[in-house]
Design a protein around this motif. Structure first.
Motif, short mmCIF file in Angstrom:
data_model
loop_
_atom_site.label_atom_id
_atom_site.label_comp_id
_atom_site.label_asym_id
_atom_site.label_seq_id
_atom_site.Cartn_x
_atom_site.Cartn_y
_atom_site.Cartn_z
N PRO A 64 22.36 45.38 45.43
CA PRO A 64 22.56 45.05 44.02
C PRO A 64 23.78 45.71 43.38
CG PRO A 64 20.26 45.54 44.44
CD PRO A 64 20.99 45.88 45.69
N GLU A 65 24.00 46.98 43.70
CA GLU A 65 25.15 47.67 43.08
C GLU A 65 26.47 47.06 43.57
OE1 GLU A 65 25.50 49.92 40.63
OE2 GLU A 65 23.41 49.39 40.34
N ASP A 66 26.54 46.80 44.88
CA ASP A 66 27.76 46.19 45.42
C ASP A 66 27.95 44.78 44.84
OD1 ASP A 66 28.40 48.37 46.88
OD2 ASP A 66 27.73 47.58 48.82
N ALA A 67 26.85 44.06 44.70
CA ALA A 67 26.94 42.70 44.16
C ALA A 67 27.43 42.74 42.71
CB ALA A 67 25.59 42.00 44.25
N ARG A 68 26.94 43.70 41.98
CA ARG A 68 27.38 43.88 40.59
C ARG A 68 28.89 44.17 40.56
NH1 ARG A 68 25.17 46.20 35.56
NH2 ARG A 68 26.94 47.06 34.46
N ASP A 69 29.31 45.05 41.46
CA ASP A 69 30.75 45.38 41.52
C ASP A 69 31.59 44.14 41.85
OD1 ASP A 69 30.16 47.97 40.94
OD2 ASP A 69 30.42 48.73 42.99
N VAL A 70 31.05 43.33 42.76
CA VAL A 70 31.78 42.11 43.13
C VAL A 70 31.94 41.19 41.92
CG1 VAL A 70 31.61 39.95 44.44
CG2 VAL A 70 31.26 42.13 45.60
N SER A 78 36.00 26.51 43.23
CA SER A 78 36.46 26.83 44.58
C SER A 78 37.26 28.12 44.55
CB SER A 78 37.36 25.72 45.13
OG SER A 78 36.63 24.54 45.27
N TRP A 79 38.10 28.20 43.53
CA TRP A 79 38.97 29.37 43.40
C TRP A 79 38.15 30.63 43.20
CZ3 TRP A 79 40.96 32.07 38.77
CH2 TRP A 79 42.10 32.83 39.02
N ILE A 80 37.17 30.56 42.32
CA ILE A 80 36.42 31.77 41.97
C ILE A 80 35.44 32.14 43.11
CG2 ILE A 80 34.48 30.76 40.66
CD1 ILE A 80 35.20 32.97 38.54
N TYR A 81 34.90 31.14 43.78
CA TYR A 81 34.05 31.46 44.93
C TYR A 81 34.87 32.10 46.05
CZ TYR A 81 29.79 29.14 43.33
OH TYR A 81 28.65 28.81 42.64
N ARG A 82 36.09 31.64 46.16
CA ARG A 82 36.95 32.21 47.20
C ARG A 82 37.18 33.70 46.92
NH1 ARG A 82 42.33 29.40 49.59
NH2 ARG A 82 42.61 30.82 51.31
N ILE A 83 37.43 34.02 45.65
CA ILE A 83 37.61 35.43 45.30
C ILE A 83 36.33 36.21 45.62
CG2 ILE A 83 38.09 37.05 43.42
CD1 ILE A 83 39.61 34.81 41.98
N ALA A 84 35.19 35.62 45.29
CA ALA A 84 33.91 36.30 45.51
C ALA A 84 33.64 36.55 47.00
CB ALA A 84 32.77 35.49 44.90
N ILE A 85 33.89 35.53 47.80
CA ILE A 85 33.67 35.69 49.25
C ILE A 85 34.60 36.76 49.80
CG2 ILE A 85 33.93 34.54 51.49
CD1 ILE A 85 31.43 33.57 50.17
N ASN A 86 35.87 36.69 49.40
CA ASN A 86 36.83 37.68 49.91
C ASN A 86 36.48 39.10 49.48
OD1 ASN A 86 38.30 35.76 51.27
ND2 ASN A 86 39.76 35.43 49.61
N GLU A 87 36.07 39.24 48.22
CA GLU A 87 35.67 40.57 47.73
C GLU A 87 34.47 41.08 48.54
OE1 GLU A 87 36.66 42.64 45.26
OE2 GLU A 87 38.32 41.46 44.45
N SER A 88 33.52 40.18 48.79
CA SER A 88 32.32 40.58 49.53
C SER A 88 32.67 40.99 50.96
CB SER A 88 31.30 39.43 49.56
OG SER A 88 30.91 39.08 48.25
#
Lengths: 253, 183
Positions: free
Chosen positions: B43-49, B72-82
């Motif tokens: 949860p904490e990491d997800a919040r940070d993402v 697509s753009w924002i999911y891409r950022i989310a996947i990369n951050e994760s």
């Protein structure tokens, strides 16, 4: 089980099979017990995954994010800097002064060499803040994405390059034999690796993800259009002509 | 022509309209948090993402190309951050949910079974390599098409399919081994 049957099974799981593919799958499964088992297991897996419940974002997360969002739209910092060309057609100081004066004209204040907010510049020239951008030449293929655009206003005119290229790209700008003069350069996010003037045209060597603006001189009158040729690995990959969007007061004759 | 329903909000946000940006945040906060949770199980990491995704998006809105879908753009950022967080982890700290959240209003046996199944799926997901986990998340939890997944992940559709097939195969085997995947 063969690859085609497996592909059709996954197509069923993802609901992308058309009627013909679904019929083919049915036929194939009639003679494949292994295929039928595989489909049943994968459908069960899909069902398990679909049964997973959503997570609830923590309370206050949205407010916390909004509190960190600045009051104004962010723009990358840009500096007006002298051109670095292979040719000394403009002294660095002259170019810097001319650019600063030109931009200051846009900003409506006294000329000075200063940090610039490209968003302000964009108000009349660069497209980031105004959707009323000039004509653009899109440069999208497997190895690059971006565009070259023309902008004009307030007696200035400019070429904007906004391009993310996986390999080095050469951009050649020609004005049908007319002399292109560059008064200044605004790096919005990087700058070309190399810029040179030859036979009245401009040649840019572009690497990576860069965005910059060449502010053109109006002393000799602006050309009505510019031809752009884009080369990668020595091959012409894109060509196009862009015509200025507006008459430029005091510019074109 | 791009008929992305987010376009007007993105344009307004780009011009500094905080209300428009908050509308985008409201629309995508939950989906992005869920993507991050399914990728990270923390949860904490997800919040940070989520924080990082939206702050990055706001900073880089001027680079956003309207030819592509905003999500697509924002999911891409989310996947990369994760994936960045996963790559930076020295070890995996699993989310120890146990049987918390068991729905005791239904048949107790079914509720316990469902909770066990959920925990099994979560554990199996975390055994997947990040690239495989990403395709499962995008396909089964975000409902992306192959083409959308290819755009988000920056890989060809063929690669998306290949990863998806392998990821499902692994999940199926692990769940079978735990006696949870029997049809």
């Amino acid at each position: 089980m063969d690859d085609r049957t497996l592909e059709l099974i996954h197509g069923d799981i993802d609901r992308v099979n058309d009627a013909e593919a679904q019929r083919e799958l049915t036929l194939r499964l009639e003679s494949s017990a292994e295929g039928r088992r595989e489909l049943a297991r994968l459908r069960h897996l899909r069902q398990i995954l679909a049964g997973e419940t959503d997570f609830e974002p923590p309370a206050g997360l949205r407010a916390s994010i909004m509190a960190q969002i600045p009051a104004h739209a962010p723009r990358p910092a840009a500096r007006v800097i002298p051109l670095r060309t292979r040719r000394t057609w403009f002294g660095a100081a002259a170019a810097l002064a001319a650019t600063a004066a030109g931009v200051a004209l846009l900003l409506g204040r006294a000329p000075e060499i200063t940090e610039l907010d490209p968003a302000v510049l964009a108000g009349t020239m660069v497209r980031s803040a105004t959707e009323a951008s000039g004509p653009s030449l899109r440069l999208d293929d497997a190895s690059m994405t971006g565009a070259i655009s023309l902008h004009s206003g307030e007696g200035r005119y400019a070429i904007e390059v906004d391009l993310d290229a996986a390999r080095p790209v050469v951009i050649q700008a020609d004005a049908g034999g007319a002399q292109l003069e560059i008064e200044g350069f605004v790096p919005v996010a990087g700058e070309p690796a190399e810029l040179s003037i030859k036979d009245g045209g401009i040649r840019l060597l572009h690497r990576g993800n860069q965005r910059y603006v060449l502010v053109l001189g109006t002393g000799g009158g602006a050309p009505s259009s510019i031809d752009f040729s884009v080369y990668a690995d020595g091959q012409l990959v894109r060509q196009g002509r862009l015509t200025w969007p507006d008459e430029i007061p005091g510019g074109r004759e | 022509m791009n008929k992305d329903p987010d376009t007007a909000l993105v344009r307004a946000s780009r011009n500094g309209d905080r209300v428009a940006f908050e509308a985008l945040l409201t629309r995508y906060e939950r989906p992005i948090y869920n993507v991050a949770m399914r990728m990270l199980r923390h949860p904490e990491d997800a919040r940070d993402v989520v924080q990082s995704v939206f702050l990055t998006a706001f900073e880089k809105l001027h680079q956003y190309d309207f030819e592509h879908k905003f999500y697509s753009w924002i999911y891409r950022i989310a996947i990369n951050e994760s994936i960045d967080i996963l790559n930076g982890r020295t070890r995996y700290a699993p989310l120890d949910e146990g049987l918390e959240g068991v729905d005791d209003s239904s048949n107790p046996h079914e509720a316990v079974r469902a909770a066990q199944l959920g925990a099994g799926v979560q554990a199996a997901m975390m055994r997947l390599a990040p690239d495989y986990r990403a395709v499962i998340v995008l396909r089964h939890f975000v409902d992306c098409s192959y083409r959308e997944m290819a755009e988000i992940l920056g890989v060809p559709e063929k690669t998306v399919k290949s990863r998806l097939f392998t990821a499902r195969q692994l999940l199926k085997e692990w769940l079978d081994a735990d006696d949870m995947g029997a049809a």
